[in-house]
Design an enzyme around this catalytic site. Sequence first.
Site, PDB file in Angstrom:
ATOM      1  N   GLY A   1     -16.716  -2.898 -31.441  1.00 30.42           N
ATOM      2  CA  GLY A   1     -17.377  -2.319 -32.599  1.00 30.42           C
ATOM      3  C   GLY A   1     -18.680  -1.621 -32.222  1.00 30.42           C
TER       4      GLY A   1
ATOM      5  N   ALA B   1     -14.019   5.310 -32.177  1.00 30.33           N
ATOM      6  CA  ALA B   1     -13.339   5.952 -33.306  1.00 30.33           C
ATOM      7  C   ALA B   1     -14.296   5.929 -34.491  1.00 30.33           C
ATOM      8  CB  ALA B   1     -12.052   5.210 -33.643  1.00 30.33           C
TER       9      ALA B   1
ATOM     10  N   GLU C   1       0.909   3.813   1.967  1.00 35.83           N
ATOM     11  CA  GLU C   1       1.449   4.188   3.276  1.00 35.83           C
ATOM     12  C   GLU C   1       2.720   3.397   3.590  1.00 35.83           C
ATOM     13  OE1 GLU C   1      -3.076   4.664   3.551  1.00 35.83           O
ATOM     14  OE2 GLU C   1      -1.650   3.286   2.633  1.00 35.83           O
TER      15      GLU C   1
ATOM     16  N   THR D   1     -14.945  -8.225 -33.050  1.00 31.94           N
ATOM     17  CA  THR D   1     -13.742  -7.399 -33.162  1.00 31.94           C
ATOM     18  C   THR D   1     -12.492  -8.268 -33.204  1.00 31.94           C
ATOM     19  OG1 THR D   1     -14.752  -5.500 -32.059  1.00 31.94           O
ATOM     20  CG2 THR D   1     -12.355  -5.628 -31.998  1.00 31.94           C
TER      21      THR D   1
ATOM     22  N   CYS E   1      -5.916   1.608   5.862  1.00 30.59           N
ATOM     23  CA  CYS E   1      -6.636   0.384   6.243  1.00 30.59           C
ATOM     24  C   CYS E   1      -6.338   0.028   7.697  1.00 30.59           C
ATOM     25  CB  CYS E   1      -6.269  -0.775   5.318  1.00 30.59           C
ATOM     26  SG  CYS E   1      -4.558  -1.323   5.453  1.00 30.59           S
TER      27      CYS E   1
ATOM     28  N   TRP F   1      -7.061   2.318 -41.193  1.00 32.30           N
ATOM     29  CA  TRP F   1      -7.408   3.024 -39.966  1.00 32.30           C
ATOM     30  C   TRP F   1      -8.438   4.111 -40.240  1.00 32.30           C
ATOM     31  CZ3 TRP F   1      -5.802   0.514 -35.946  1.00 32.30           C
ATOM     32  CH2 TRP F   1      -4.608  -0.206 -35.993  1.00 32.30           C
TER      33      TRP F   1
ATOM     34  N   HIS G   1       0.827  -1.195   0.000  1.00 35.47           N
ATOM     35  CA  HIS G   1       0.000   0.000   0.000  1.00 35.47           C
ATOM     36  C   HIS G   1       0.868   1.254   0.000  1.00 35.47           C
ATOM     37  CE1 HIS G   1      -3.732  -2.197   1.882  1.00 35.47           C
ATOM     38  NE2 HIS G   1      -3.311  -2.741   0.753  1.00 35.47           N
TER      39      HIS G   1
ATOM     40  N   ARG H   1       1.378  -0.618 -26.238  1.00 33.57           N
ATOM     41  CA  ARG H   1       2.570  -0.709 -27.085  1.00 33.57           C
ATOM     42  C   ARG H   1       3.573   0.417 -26.832  1.00 33.57           C
ATOM     43  NH1 ARG H   1      -1.701  -1.852 -30.476  1.00 33.57           N
ATOM     44  NH2 ARG H   1      -1.674   0.242 -31.372  1.00 33.57           N
TER      45      ARG H   1
ATOM     46  N   CYS I   1      -2.304  -0.704   7.752  1.00 34.61           N
ATOM     47  CA  CYS I   1      -1.417   0.445   7.562  1.00 34.61           C
ATOM     48  C   CYS I   1      -1.414   1.359   8.791  1.00 34.61           C
ATOM     49  CB  CYS I   1      -1.843   1.244   6.334  1.00 34.61           C
ATOM     50  SG  CYS I   1      -1.503   0.389   4.782  1.00 34.61           S
TER      51      CYS I   1
END
Length: 357
Positions: free
Chosen positions: A293, A158, A58, A198, A79, A172, A56, A209, A88
Amino acid sequence: MERFSSERDRYFMKNALNISLRGIGNTFPNPSVGVVIVKNNQIVSRGWTQPGGKPHAEVVALKKKSFFGATLYTTLEPCSHYGNTPPCVNQIIKSRIKRVVIGLKDPNPLINGNGIIKLKSKKIKITLGILKDEIKKTHLGFFNKIKKKKPFVSTKIAISRNGKMINNNNSWITSEDSRSYGNFLRAKHDVIVTGIETVLKDNPTLNCRHYGMQKFSPVRIILDSKLRIKENLKIIKTAKKIKTYIFTNFNNEKKIRRLKKYGISVKFHNNNLKNIINEIANMGFNNVLLEAGPNLNYFFLKDKLIDKIYYFKSKNDIKIEKIFSEKKLSLKNISKLKFKNLYFNNIGNDTLRIFEK
């Protein structure tokens, strides 16, 4: 003696909030929390939730044993229970922190104020609610999962100038800049959901990437009711490197055994999208990115499952007739769904609008 003001608290909490953004998309099932420790008006340590949800924030910030008299700023209540890690709050107490500034209470029923109670019992001063509205926005996925059994669901659309999302030439629709931005979004989500159409048509890998960010590629979920997936696809061949699930209601035992050898996890589920999203929340995911799609986008929107839309629009036309679902994803129809337009700008040769409920 160190003095505190609301202005100073906001300044240091803003630092904690900015640090918390580093972990978003990689800390499920936990939220991405940011912490800074301040002494004599200087930040002396910082931490954010690590990949996989631990350690965590902390714990990372308190790597030194003692911060006598310092103030700890955390975006979410520490927590107070034993889970996969010790509480924590115990480490905060041991470090001799004198004051803890908290953005929001943790909605988890196991915590939800108990961390604050325990800190107060040790005479540690508490300030609650600094930048709470800004912080809540970054934790919406976690809050939704706890309170509504639903992660925060974003979609990436898109579309061409004349409203096409499908290009039969396999070229594209949007510019390289838009595609780069869209690829970056994957690193900021726990999981990508896509449909079998798709996967069969585009043969995508659905990874991140960008250089140095491949390790932040999200988990992949494929909705494939009839188990039509093919074993020669990229998403199958990379399943041992990137966790991949197939949701289906078709029990082909022989094919499932073969898929499991590739590292695929198969979950049986009906076609009800609301139940599927609930199951994704039960799996621990906070932030979901839909990359699909027009048909799957339409049904997600129709069932009111989308919280945020990244709407990339090209300046080019695609000269094919629009299908029903593409017509329903026009800007005019999106505006009817009570989304707020948060952002508008040019990106490459395209425009990007960001809508949110």
